[in-house]
Write a protein that holds these residues in place. Structure first.
Motif, PDB file in Angstrom:
ATOM      1  N   SER A  37      35.360  41.940  31.481  1.00 32.11           N
ATOM      2  CA  SER A  37      36.786  41.614  30.947  1.00 32.11           C
ATOM      3  C   SER A  37      37.751  41.607  32.047  1.00 32.11           C
ATOM      4  CB  SER A  37      37.137  42.844  30.183  1.00 32.11           C
ATOM      5  OG  SER A  37      37.305  44.070  30.872  1.00 32.11           O
ATOM      6  N   LYS A  38      37.436  42.289  33.428  1.00 36.05           N
ATOM      7  CA  LYS A  38      38.115  42.111  34.586  1.00 36.05           C
ATOM      8  C   LYS A  38      37.784  40.724  35.165  1.00 36.05           C
ATOM      9  CE  LYS A  38      38.234  47.061  35.934  1.00 36.05           C
ATOM     10  NZ  LYS A  38      37.950  47.859  36.709  1.00 36.05           N
ATOM     11  N   ILE A  39      36.674  40.315  35.177  1.00 37.63           N
ATOM     12  CA  ILE A  39      36.384  38.917  35.581  1.00 37.63           C
ATOM     13  C   ILE A  39      37.032  37.897  34.807  1.00 37.63           C
ATOM     14  CG2 ILE A  39      34.357  37.287  36.074  1.00 37.63           C
ATOM     15  CD1 ILE A  39      32.632  39.624  36.609  1.00 37.63           C
ATOM     16  N   ALA A  40      37.040  37.958  33.767  1.00 39.34           N
ATOM     17  CA  ALA A  40      37.633  36.996  32.572  1.00 39.34           C
ATOM     18  C   ALA A  40      39.006  37.004  33.106  1.00 39.34           C
ATOM     19  CB  ALA A  40      37.542  37.322  31.283  1.00 39.34           C
ATOM     20  N   LEU A  41      39.712  38.176  33.157  1.00 31.94           N
ATOM     21  CA  LEU A  41      41.191  38.391  33.175  1.00 31.94           C
ATOM     22  C   LEU A  41      41.362  37.612  34.890  1.00 31.94           C
ATOM     23  CD1 LEU A  41      43.887  39.345  32.536  1.00 31.94           C
ATOM     24  CD2 LEU A  41      43.325  41.423  33.544  1.00 31.94           C
ATOM     25  N   ILE A  42      40.683  37.746  35.784  1.00 29.63           N
ATOM     26  CA  ILE A  42      41.214  37.301  37.229  1.00 29.63           C
ATOM     27  C   ILE A  42      40.737  35.892  36.882  1.00 29.63           C
ATOM     28  CG2 ILE A  42      40.050  37.052  39.561  1.00 29.63           C
ATOM     29  CD1 ILE A  42      39.276  39.999  39.261  1.00 29.63           C
ATOM     30  N   LEU A  43      39.778  35.286  36.517  1.00 28.14           N
ATOM     31  CA  LEU A  43      39.771  33.867  35.985  1.00 28.14           C
ATOM     32  C   LEU A  43      40.694  33.240  35.521  1.00 28.14           C
ATOM     33  CD1 LEU A  43      35.899  33.350  35.382  1.00 28.14           C
ATOM     34  CD2 LEU A  43      37.215  32.127  37.272  1.00 28.14           C
ATOM     35  N   ALA A  60      43.830  34.344  35.305  1.00 34.23           N
ATOM     36  CA  ALA A  60      44.977  34.454  36.188  1.00 34.23           C
ATOM     37  C   ALA A  60      45.009  33.341  37.175  1.00 34.23           C
ATOM     38  CB  ALA A  60      45.064  35.720  37.075  1.00 34.23           C
ATOM     39  N   PHE A  61      43.585  33.000  37.921  1.00 34.24           N
ATOM     40  CA  PHE A  61      43.448  32.099  38.781  1.00 34.24           C
ATOM     41  C   PHE A  61      43.765  30.599  38.225  1.00 34.24           C
ATOM     42  CE2 PHE A  61      40.844  28.870  40.967  1.00 34.24           C
ATOM     43  CZ  PHE A  61      41.379  28.723  41.958  1.00 34.24           C
ATOM     44  N   VAL A  62      43.364  30.291  36.915  1.00 32.60           N
ATOM     45  CA  VAL A  62      43.535  28.995  36.212  1.00 32.60           C
ATOM     46  C   VAL A  62      45.260  28.996  35.977  1.00 32.60           C
ATOM     47  CG1 VAL A  62      43.224  27.890  33.927  1.00 32.60           C
ATOM     48  CG2 VAL A  62      41.265  29.000  35.248  1.00 32.60           C
ATOM     49  N   THR A  63      45.922  29.718  35.533  1.00 33.00           N
ATOM     50  CA  THR A  63      46.930  30.044  34.961  1.00 33.00           C
ATOM     51  C   THR A  63      48.081  29.589  36.463  1.00 33.00           C
ATOM     52  OG1 THR A  63      46.815  31.507  33.480  1.00 33.00           O
ATOM     53  CG2 THR A  63      49.099  31.158  34.308  1.00 33.00           C
ATOM     54  N   PHE A  64      47.534  30.478  37.696  1.00 35.07           N
ATOM     55  CA  PHE A  64      48.286  30.001  38.967  1.00 35.07           C
ATOM     56  C   PHE A  64      48.020  28.613  39.279  1.00 35.07           C
ATOM     57  CE2 PHE A  64      48.213  29.918  43.455  1.00 35.07           C
ATOM     58  CZ  PHE A  64      49.549  30.148  43.712  1.00 35.07           C
ATOM     59  N   ALA A  65      46.922  27.916  39.199  1.00 37.83           N
ATOM     60  CA  ALA A  65      46.364  26.714  39.669  1.00 37.83           C
ATOM     61  C   ALA A  65      47.348  25.642  38.917  1.00 37.83           C
ATOM     62  CB  ALA A  65      45.137  26.350  39.505  1.00 37.83           C
ATOM     63  N   PHE A  66      47.256  25.944  37.323  1.00 38.86           N
ATOM     64  CA  PHE A  66      48.123  25.074  36.544  1.00 38.86           C
ATOM     65  C   PHE A  66      49.648  24.910  36.808  1.00 38.86           C
ATOM     66  CE2 PHE A  66      50.837  24.686  32.873  1.00 38.86           C
ATOM     67  CZ  PHE A  66      50.246  23.141  32.467  1.00 38.86           C
ATOM     68  N   TYR A  67      50.272  26.145  37.246  1.00 36.48           N
ATOM     69  CA  TYR A  67      51.785  26.129  37.565  1.00 36.48           C
ATOM     70  C   TYR A  67      51.919  25.411  39.052  1.00 36.48           C
ATOM     71  CZ  TYR A  67      53.092  28.447  33.180  1.00 36.48           C
ATOM     72  OH  TYR A  67      53.398  28.502  31.958  1.00 36.48           O
ATOM     73  N   ALA A  68      51.058  25.616  39.845  1.00 37.10           N
ATOM     74  CA  ALA A  68      51.002  25.406  41.175  1.00 37.10           C
ATOM     75  C   ALA A  68      51.104  23.674  41.355  1.00 37.10           C
ATOM     76  CB  ALA A  68      50.135  25.840  41.984  1.00 37.10           C
ATOM     77  N   CYS A  69      50.079  23.314  40.473  1.00 38.03           N
ATOM     78  CA  CYS A  69      49.952  21.610  40.599  1.00 38.03           C
ATOM     79  C   CYS A  69      50.805  21.131  39.463  1.00 38.03           C
ATOM     80  CB  CYS A  69      48.511  21.355  39.940  1.00 38.03           C
ATOM     81  SG  CYS A  69      47.393  21.979  41.326  1.00 38.03           S
ATOM     82  N   LYS A  70      51.869  21.686  38.852  1.00 40.42           N
ATOM     83  CA  LYS A  70      52.859  21.077  37.964  1.00 40.42           C
ATOM     84  C   LYS A  70      53.744  20.065  38.766  1.00 40.42           C
ATOM     85  CE  LYS A  70      55.780  22.255  34.197  1.00 40.42           C
ATOM     86  NZ  LYS A  70      56.538  23.219  33.487  1.00 40.42           N
TER      87      LYS A  70
END
Length: 144
Positions: free
Chosen positions: A4-10, A12-22
């Motif tokens: 569950s921690k690994i999934a949460l970190i992944l 968060a990373f995908v969410t950050f990447a999405f907003y950074a590339c918007k």
């Protein structure tokens, strides 16, 4: 580490990447300004006469060539071996008209802005004689 921690970190990373590339959406004014920046030699004057569904086009080549140079900070200068005039320019919110500073200020319609050409309307006149309308459009074409 639990799954569950690994999934949460992944996540968060995908969410950050999405907003950074918007991508940032440009307004019409910003897009026109971005396209105008650079050197634009005045190559042709196009005269288009529209009379009763018959369109005639004439072109006149400029020689020697005047050049307009636009900067991102809103300044311009016109040159033909030496600087003819300089000043500031503004573009309206719709990105359709450009106003050059001076006394009096000169506003021209941007007929088209393409990658390598710009069309500035010099004059647009419609004369009605009886039931016949004749529209004469003069456009200065600047080409990179």
């Amino acid at each position: 580490m639990s799954k569950s921690k690994i999934a949460l970190i992944l996540l968060a990373f995908v969410t950050f990447a999405f907003y950074a590339c918007k991508k940032e959406a440009l307004t019409d004014k910003q897009a026109a300004l971005q396209q105008l920046v650079g050197r634009w030699p005045l190559k042709l004057r196009i005269r288009e006469v529209d009379s009763a569904a018959v369109i005639r086009k004439d072109t006149t080549a400029y020689n020697p060539v005047d050049t307009l140079v636009f900067s991102a900070d809103g300044t311009y200068f016109q040159t033909n071996k030496t600087i003819i005039k300089s000043g500031t320019f503004t573009i309206d919110e719709a990105g359709e008209n450009i106003t050059f500073s001076g006394t009096p200020a000169l506003t021209q319609k941007l007929n088209y802005i393409r990658t390598t050409t710009i069309g500035l309307v010099v004059s647009d006149e419609t004369v009605t004689t009886g039931s016949t309308k004749v529209r004469t459009l003069l456009i200065d074409e600047l080409s990179k």
